[in-house]
Design an enzyme around this catalytic site. Structure first.
Site, PDB file in Angstrom:
ATOM      1  N   PRO A  12       0.795  -1.219   0.000  1.00 26.16           N
ATOM      2  CG  PRO A  12      -0.153  -1.101   2.123  1.00 26.16           C
ATOM      3  CD  PRO A  12       0.559  -2.025   1.198  1.00 26.16           C
ATOM      4  CG  ASN A  13      -0.338   4.334   1.188  1.00 33.08           C
ATOM      5  OD1 ASN A  13      -1.292   4.840   0.614  1.00 33.08           O
ATOM      6  ND2 ASN A  13      -0.419   3.816   2.397  1.00 33.08           N
ATOM      7  NE  ARG A  20       3.330   7.068   2.246  1.00 28.05           N
ATOM      8  CZ  ARG A  20       3.675   5.876   2.713  1.00 28.05           C
ATOM      9  NH1 ARG A  20       4.181   4.979   1.910  1.00 28.05           N
ATOM     10  NH2 ARG A  20       3.504   5.598   3.983  1.00 28.05           N
ATOM     11  CE1 TYR A  25       8.303   5.144   3.453  1.00 27.50           C
ATOM     12  CE2 TYR A  25       6.962   7.129   3.496  1.00 27.50           C
ATOM     13  CZ  TYR A  25       7.295   5.895   4.021  1.00 27.50           C
ATOM     14  OH  TYR A  25       6.632   5.423   5.117  1.00 27.50           O
ATOM     15  CG  ASN A  77       8.412  -1.784   0.409  1.00 28.69           C
ATOM     16  OD1 ASN A  77       7.738  -1.800   1.427  1.00 28.69           O
ATOM     17  ND2 ASN A  77       9.085  -0.718   0.013  1.00 28.69           N
ATOM     18  CB  ALA A  80       1.229   0.108   6.462  1.00 23.36           C
ATOM     19  CD  GLU A 101      10.836  -7.130   6.380  1.00 22.89           C
ATOM     20  OE1 GLU A 101       9.924  -6.477   6.920  1.00 22.89           O
ATOM     21  OE2 GLU A 101      11.640  -7.838   7.021  1.00 22.89           O
ATOM     22  CG  HIS A 103      11.073  -2.100   4.939  1.00 19.07           C
ATOM     23  ND1 HIS A 103       9.711  -1.973   4.796  1.00 19.07           N
ATOM     24  CD2 HIS A 103      11.291  -3.267   5.572  1.00 19.07           C
ATOM     25  CE1 HIS A 103       9.133  -3.029   5.341  1.00 19.07           C
ATOM     26  NE2 HIS A 103      10.058  -3.825   5.807  1.00 19.07           N
ATOM     27  NE  ARG A 110       9.368   6.019   9.140  1.00 20.34           N
ATOM     28  CZ  ARG A 110       8.458   5.795   8.203  1.00 20.34           C
ATOM     29  NH1 ARG A 110       8.636   4.837   7.314  1.00 20.34           N
ATOM     30  NH2 ARG A 110       7.367   6.524   8.135  1.00 20.34           N
TER      31      ARG A 110
END
Length: 145
Positions: A12-13, A20, A25, A77, A80, A101, A103, A110
């Site tokens: 998502p996103n 964004r 990012y 990735n 969330a 994985e 990111h 964070r």
């Protein structure tokens, strides 16, 4: 050597990359990252299948498809969903294809809720915090499988 198929799945996103929160990012778009992966994949004998969805079930379906299509690896990735999705954990455990994985940012620097990764509990490894380069590092790691 025949090209090895690598699924690159984005949650998502991530379709909003470049717009964004660029301070977190970066300014590269998902299309930019895909182009970088295709170029590097060509030198490694890898074919990239790049996908993005804001829907958890689509990511689960694509993980299953990666195994059914004989993929060499999956770069994931999950956005969330990394921190919330037992369904993705179970899907990764249900396939034999190694998952890396990925990111853009480092979740451990964070918010506290980002420190737990359900994806990471089943992934072969995690690469995080190097912006768009995280994807390239993950692809290079997958080339060694």
């Amino acid at each position: 050597m025949a090209d090895r198929l690598v699924y690159v799945l984005n949650g998502p996103n991530l379709n909003r990359l470049g717009k964004r929160e660029p301070g977190i990012y970066g300014t590269q778009t998902l299309a930019d990252i895909g182009a970088m992966l295709e170029a590097r994949g060509a030198t490694l004998g890898m074919t990239i299948a790049m996908r993005q969805s804001n829907h958890e079930g689509a990511l689960v379906d694509w993980l299953h498809e990666a195994e059914d299509k004989g993929a060499h690896a999956v770069l994931l990735n999950a956005g969330a969903y990394t921190h919330t999705s037992v369904a993705l954990l179970d899907a990764i455990r249900a396939i034999s294809v190694p998952v890396v994985e990925v990111h853009l940012s480092n979740p451990h620097t964070r918010e506290d809720f980002r420190h737990t990764s359900w994806v990471g509990m089943a992934a072969r490894g995690t690469i995080a915090g190097f912006g768009a380069r995280s994807y390239l590092l993950a692809l290079e790691a997958a080339a060694e499988f």
